[in-house]
Design a protein around this motif. Structure first.
Motif, short mmCIF file in Angstrom:
data_model
loop_
_atom_site.label_atom_id
_atom_site.label_comp_id
_atom_site.label_asym_id
_atom_site.label_seq_id
_atom_site.Cartn_x
_atom_site.Cartn_y
_atom_site.Cartn_z
N VAL A 92 0.83 -1.20 0.00
CA VAL A 92 0.00 0.00 0.00
C VAL A 92 0.87 1.25 0.00
O VAL A 92 0.65 2.19 -0.77
N ILE A 93 1.89 1.27 0.87
CA ILE A 93 2.76 2.45 0.96
C ILE A 93 3.53 2.65 -0.34
O ILE A 93 3.72 3.78 -0.81
N TYR A 94 3.96 1.55 -0.97
CA TYR A 94 4.73 1.65 -2.21
C TYR A 94 3.86 2.12 -3.38
O TYR A 94 4.29 2.94 -4.20
N LEU A 95 2.63 1.60 -3.46
CA LEU A 95 1.77 1.86 -4.61
C LEU A 95 1.06 3.22 -4.54
O LEU A 95 0.78 3.83 -5.57
N VAL A 96 0.75 3.67 -3.33
CA VAL A 96 0.00 4.92 -3.18
C VAL A 96 0.97 6.08 -3.01
O VAL A 96 1.64 6.21 -1.98
N LYS A 97 1.06 6.92 -4.01
CA LYS A 97 2.07 7.99 -4.01
C LYS A 97 1.83 9.04 -2.92
O LYS A 97 2.76 9.70 -2.47
N THR A 98 0.58 9.18 -2.48
CA THR A 98 0.31 10.15 -1.42
C THR A 98 0.89 9.71 -0.08
O THR A 98 0.98 10.52 0.85
N LEU A 99 1.28 8.43 0.01
CA LEU A 99 1.89 7.92 1.24
C LEU A 99 3.41 7.96 1.18
O LEU A 99 4.07 7.44 2.08
N HIS A 100 3.97 8.56 0.13
CA HIS A 100 5.43 8.65 0.01
C HIS A 100 5.92 9.86 0.81
O HIS A 100 6.41 10.85 0.26
N THR A 101 5.80 9.75 2.12
CA THR A 101 6.19 10.82 3.04
C THR A 101 7.18 10.25 4.06
O THR A 101 7.28 9.02 4.20
N PRO A 102 7.92 11.11 4.78
CA PRO A 102 8.85 10.60 5.80
C PRO A 102 8.18 9.69 6.81
O PRO A 102 8.76 8.66 7.22
N LYS A 103 6.96 10.03 7.22
CA LYS A 103 6.25 9.20 8.21
C LYS A 103 6.08 7.78 7.70
O LYS A 103 6.38 6.81 8.41
N TYR A 104 5.63 7.64 6.46
CA TYR A 104 5.37 6.30 5.93
C TYR A 104 6.64 5.61 5.44
O TYR A 104 6.67 4.40 5.27
N MET A 105 7.69 6.39 5.22
CA MET A 105 8.99 5.78 4.96
C MET A 105 9.44 4.97 6.18
O MET A 105 9.97 3.86 6.06
N ILE A 106 9.19 5.53 7.37
CA ILE A 106 9.54 4.82 8.60
C ILE A 106 8.64 3.60 8.79
O ILE A 106 9.10 2.52 9.18
N VAL A 107 7.34 3.76 8.52
CA VAL A 107 6.41 2.63 8.65
C VAL A 107 6.81 1.51 7.70
O VAL A 107 6.79 0.33 8.07
#
Length: 309
Positions: free
Chosen positions: A56-71
């Motif tokens: 989900v984090i890889y496919l959804v570009k809106t989740l390409h943030t520092p927070k989700y990089m850590i997740v």
């Protein structure tokens, strides 16, 4: 021949490296096969949950943030750590293959503790992400490199030891302490690095996380609106749950071992759960506590919801 080996060890003229070790965990415990089935279930759900979260984090570009990089990094270490441990535990004890080659034992030890180390400091990074805006990629890279270096040193120092006595490892995997305790020459350097690893993996991260949340609490106390304060606190709950799941059993078990006696089988059961349960629950907790992930899951699982939205 035995006397010659002992003399050689005393003068550090040679090293005695065994062909294999014997893993003695889960001995004389009834109905352990049910526990192995439980571990198998944990592993399957861990792989599915963390793979889903990473996808989900890889496919959804809106989740390409520092927070989700850590997740993403946390999910990756959970997946790798469980893969390094659980399949080998099942193979060792479910199929009674308790003998493990010396080199494989050191590799086993390295990867289990390496991913535990990375997970520990990823949780620290996650707490600092909530305090200040910093370069998360650089910090995560440092965590991986530092973890790799320290664990490589800890495992590499075992290769300088001689094993001329018992080869029975009193653990469910090639754990660092139970392996080097079997050596028959000087282990003072191993004792030092073992203490260093315990401090850096188990005790220093919780202290830094607590200090971070003290700073966060001070910052929140300056917010006049109670609604804004509560909203800010809610963003921290998932991280605090992850921290409690990882550190409380790990630190608690080691403190209990130091100050009192714990039956070896009880310690082994507790240790296996400590190494496996957080990786199982982390993606579930973070997905359910994060609106963006829940929203994206609903959109992909139920495409018709897009029209309604």
């Amino acid at each position: 021949m035995g006397e010659e080996i002992k003399v050689a060890n005393k003068i550090n003229a040679t090293f005695v490296r065994p062909a294999t070790f014997y893993l003695n965990g889960f001995s004389n415990i009834p109905y352990t096969k049910f526990y192995y089935v439980f571990l198998c279930f944990i592993y399957i759900v861990t792989v599915l949950g963390n793979s889903f979260l990473m996808s989900v984090i890889y496919l959804v570009k809106t989740l390409h943030t520092p927070k989700y990089m850590i997740v993403f990094n946390l999910a990756l270490t959970d997946l790798c750590g469980s893969t390094a441990l659980i399949p080998k535990v099942l193979d060792t004890f479910l199929f009674d293959r308790r003998y493990i080659v010396y080199e494989a034992c050191l590799s086993y030890m390295f990867f289990v503790w390496f991913f535990a180390f990375v997970q520990s400091w990823t949780l620290v990074t996650m707490s600092y992400d909530r305090l200040i805006a910093i370069s998360i990629a650089v910090i995560l890279l440092f965590v991986w490199v530092f973890s790799l270096s320290l664990l490589a040193a800890a495992v590499g120092l075992i290769d300088r030891l001689s094993f001329c006595g018992s080869l029975v490892v009193q653990s469910f995997f090639c754990d660092h302490g139970p392996v080097y305790y079997l050596a028959c020459n000087d282990t003072s350097l191993n004792d030092t690095i073992a203490d260093l690893v315990i401090i850096i993996v188990m005790f220093l991260p919780p202290v830094l996380i607590v200090l971070t949340y003290v700073c966060i609490a001070i910052a929140l106390s300056r917010i006049a609106s109670g609604v804004e304060r509560l909203k800010a606190l809610k963003t921290c709950t998932s991280h605090l749950i992850l921290v409690a799941l990882f550190f409380l059993p790990l630190v608690g078990t080691n403190i209990a071992v130091i100050i009192s006696y714990i039956h070896p089988n009880a310690r082994i059961f507790n240790s296996t759960l400590t190494h496996t349960i957080p990786a199982l629950l982390n993606p579930i907790i973070y997905s359910l506590k994060t609106e963006e992930v829940v929203h994206m899951f609903c959109l992909y699982a139920f495409p018709n919801l897009r029209i309604a939205h």
